[in-house]
Design a protein around this motif. Structure first.
Motif, short mmCIF file in Angstrom:
data_model
loop_
_atom_site.label_atom_id
_atom_site.label_comp_id
_atom_site.label_asym_id
_atom_site.label_seq_id
_atom_site.Cartn_x
_atom_site.Cartn_y
_atom_site.Cartn_z
N GLU A 246 22.04 32.44 -5.68
CA GLU A 246 21.44 33.10 -6.84
C GLU A 246 20.14 33.83 -6.50
OE1 GLU A 246 20.97 29.89 -9.64
OE2 GLU A 246 23.13 29.49 -9.66
N HIS A 247 19.50 33.41 -5.39
CA HIS A 247 18.20 33.98 -4.99
C HIS A 247 18.19 34.25 -3.49
CE1 HIS A 247 16.79 32.86 -8.97
NE2 HIS A 247 17.38 31.70 -8.78
N PRO A 248 19.00 35.20 -3.03
CA PRO A 248 19.11 35.44 -1.59
C PRO A 248 17.79 35.87 -0.96
CG PRO A 248 20.24 37.17 -2.83
CD PRO A 248 19.79 36.13 -3.82
N ARG A 249 17.61 35.40 0.26
CA ARG A 249 16.44 35.75 1.09
C ARG A 249 15.11 35.35 0.45
NH1 ARG A 249 20.12 39.49 1.25
NH2 ARG A 249 19.09 40.94 -0.17
N ARG A 250 15.13 34.35 -0.40
CA ARG A 250 13.90 33.82 -0.99
C ARG A 250 13.69 32.40 -0.47
NH1 ARG A 250 11.56 35.83 -5.67
NH2 ARG A 250 9.89 34.47 -4.93
N ASP A 251 12.47 32.08 -0.11
CA ASP A 251 12.15 30.70 0.26
C ASP A 251 12.12 29.85 -1.00
OD1 ASP A 251 12.01 31.44 2.90
OD2 ASP A 251 9.83 31.58 2.94
N ILE A 252 12.52 28.58 -0.84
CA ILE A 252 12.67 27.70 -1.99
C ILE A 252 11.99 26.37 -1.72
CG2 ILE A 252 14.36 26.43 -3.38
CD1 ILE A 252 16.33 28.79 -2.59
N ILE A 253 11.20 25.92 -2.66
CA ILE A 253 10.65 24.56 -2.65
C ILE A 253 11.55 23.75 -3.57
CG2 ILE A 253 8.69 23.08 -3.23
CD1 ILE A 253 6.93 25.68 -2.91
N ALA A 254 12.19 22.72 -3.02
CA ALA A 254 13.10 21.87 -3.79
C ALA A 254 12.52 20.46 -3.86
CB ALA A 254 14.48 21.84 -3.14
N VAL A 255 12.06 20.07 -5.04
CA VAL A 255 11.49 18.73 -5.23
C VAL A 255 12.64 17.80 -5.60
CG1 VAL A 255 9.81 17.34 -6.47
CG2 VAL A 255 9.32 19.76 -6.00
N THR B 19 16.48 32.16 4.71
CA THR B 19 15.88 31.38 3.64
C THR B 19 15.38 30.07 4.23
OG1 THR B 19 17.33 32.29 1.94
CG2 THR B 19 16.38 30.13 1.50
N VAL B 20 14.20 29.64 3.81
CA VAL B 20 13.67 28.34 4.22
C VAL B 20 13.62 27.46 2.97
CG1 VAL B 20 11.72 27.08 5.21
CG2 VAL B 20 12.31 29.36 6.07
N ILE B 21 14.18 26.27 3.09
CA ILE B 21 14.11 25.29 2.01
C ILE B 21 13.03 24.29 2.39
CG2 ILE B 21 15.33 23.58 0.63
CD1 ILE B 21 16.58 26.35 0.46
N TYR B 22 12.03 24.18 1.57
CA TYR B 22 10.95 23.20 1.73
C TYR B 22 11.29 22.03 0.80
CZ TYR B 22 8.53 27.06 3.97
OH TYR B 22 8.20 28.10 4.80
N ILE C 176 2.65 20.72 -8.68
CA ILE C 176 2.41 21.63 -7.55
C ILE C 176 2.77 23.07 -7.88
CG2 ILE C 176 2.73 19.80 -5.83
CD1 ILE C 176 5.52 21.05 -5.23
N GLU C 177 3.10 23.35 -9.12
CA GLU C 177 3.58 24.68 -9.51
C GLU C 177 2.59 25.79 -9.17
OE1 GLU C 177 5.40 26.89 -13.44
OE2 GLU C 177 5.26 24.71 -13.40
N ASN C 178 1.37 25.69 -9.62
CA ASN C 178 0.29 26.64 -9.28
C ASN C 178 0.72 28.10 -9.24
OD1 ASN C 178 -1.62 24.62 -9.11
ND2 ASN C 178 -1.20 24.25 -6.94
N GLY C 179 1.37 28.58 -10.30
CA GLY C 179 1.73 29.99 -10.40
C GLY C 179 3.05 30.34 -9.72
N ARG C 180 3.70 29.41 -9.07
CA ARG C 180 4.99 29.70 -8.43
C ARG C 180 6.05 29.90 -9.52
NH1 ARG C 180 2.65 25.52 -5.09
NH2 ARG C 180 2.37 26.31 -2.97
N THR C 181 7.05 30.70 -9.21
CA THR C 181 8.15 30.92 -10.14
C THR C 181 9.03 29.68 -10.18
OG1 THR C 181 8.14 33.29 -9.70
CG2 THR C 181 10.16 32.36 -10.65
N ARG C 182 9.20 29.15 -11.38
CA ARG C 182 9.94 27.91 -11.59
C ARG C 182 11.37 28.22 -12.00
NH1 ARG C 182 7.50 22.88 -13.11
NH2 ARG C 182 9.14 21.31 -13.03
N LEU C 183 12.31 27.57 -11.34
CA LEU C 183 13.73 27.70 -11.69
C LEU C 183 14.13 26.51 -12.56
CD1 LEU C 183 15.11 28.70 -8.16
CD2 LEU C 183 14.43 30.21 -10.05
N PRO C 184 15.24 26.62 -13.29
CA PRO C 184 15.69 25.49 -14.11
C PRO C 184 15.98 24.25 -13.26
CG PRO C 184 16.86 27.50 -14.72
CD PRO C 184 16.08 27.81 -13.47
N LEU D 209 2.36 24.40 0.93
CA LEU D 209 3.62 25.07 0.63
C LEU D 209 3.38 26.56 0.38
CD1 LEU D 209 4.93 22.30 -1.77
CD2 LEU D 209 5.98 22.94 0.43
N PRO D 210 4.36 27.40 0.70
CA PRO D 210 4.16 28.85 0.49
C PRO D 210 3.99 29.20 -0.99
CG PRO D 210 6.43 28.37 1.15
CD PRO D 210 5.68 27.09 1.24
N SER D 211 3.03 30.03 -1.26
CA SER D 211 2.71 30.37 -2.66
C SER D 211 3.76 31.27 -3.30
CB SER D 211 1.34 31.03 -2.74
OG SER D 211 1.34 32.22 -1.97
#
Length: 191
Positions: free
Chosen positions: A133-142, A2-5, A61-69, A40-42
């Motif tokens: 909660e989201h294994p092996r998924r890259d995450i953008i954390a603002v 997983t990469v955290i941006y 910066i959302e641009n169609g990315r899946t948004r988490l709470p 950032l990765p789409s």
């Protein structure tokens, strides 16, 4: 892996300590927002702290990315009684404590606030919950300056004092690769 941006929110233009106090970000630099989003990765998931300056930056910066709470655990450090005060006012009223807070960060905390170690533990636990909660998924954390630096400190295996030597500009990307152990790929990249 997983990469955290980690993305630092847009500027607030505050000239004082801003921790848990909720103040808005200035997102008027739409060209910078577009460059950040494009860098950032789409397909990464998008999460932010629950403070408006991070929420609004994530929305920009959302641009169609899946948004988490939104996550309270990704908030900036809690500066307690110092929140809203200018740095010089803090140094004048708490000279020894304010010097120790910056020179020997760790367990030193502002009155009614949070130490580096407490904040770093909070942010670490929260981002690890997102990863679980989201294994092996890259995450953008603002998030925020201190929250991001706490993760640089942990991933690089350096002291909090050394971590504080790094800049974390508004709109910057700090990339941490989470393998079996974390590693820092880049710090404070401003697209």
């Amino acid at each position: 892996m997983t990469v955290i941006y980690w993305v630092r929110h847009a500027p607030t233009h505050a000239r004082s300590f801003v921790g848990h106090r909720d103040i808005p970000a200035d997102l008027s630099d739409t060209a910078q927002v577009a460059r950040l989003s494009a860098a950032l990765p789409s397909n990464a998931l998008l999460v932010s702290s629950d403070l408006s300056r991070s929420i609004d930056t994530a929305t920009a910066i959302e641009n169609g990315r899946t948004r988490l709470p939104h996550r309270a655990g990704l908030r900036e450090f809690d500066f307690g009684d110092w929140d809203g005060m200018h740095f010089s006012e803090v140094a004048e009223n708490w000279p020894d404590l304010s010097r120790a807070y910056w020179e020997t960060p760790g367990d030193v905390a502002p009155p009614n606030g949070e130490s580096w170690n407490a904040a770093a533990d909070r942010v670490t636990q929260d981002i690890h919950s997102v990863i679980a909660e989201h294994p092996r998924r890259d995450i953008i954390a603002v998030a925020h300056f201190g929250a991001i630096l706490s993760q640089v400190q942990r991933a690089a295996g350096i002291s909090p004092f050394r971590a504080l030597s790094h800049r974390i500009d508004n709109y910057s990307i700090t990339e941490i690769q989470m393998r079996p152990t974390a590693g820092v790929a880049r710090i404070n990249h401003v697209p």
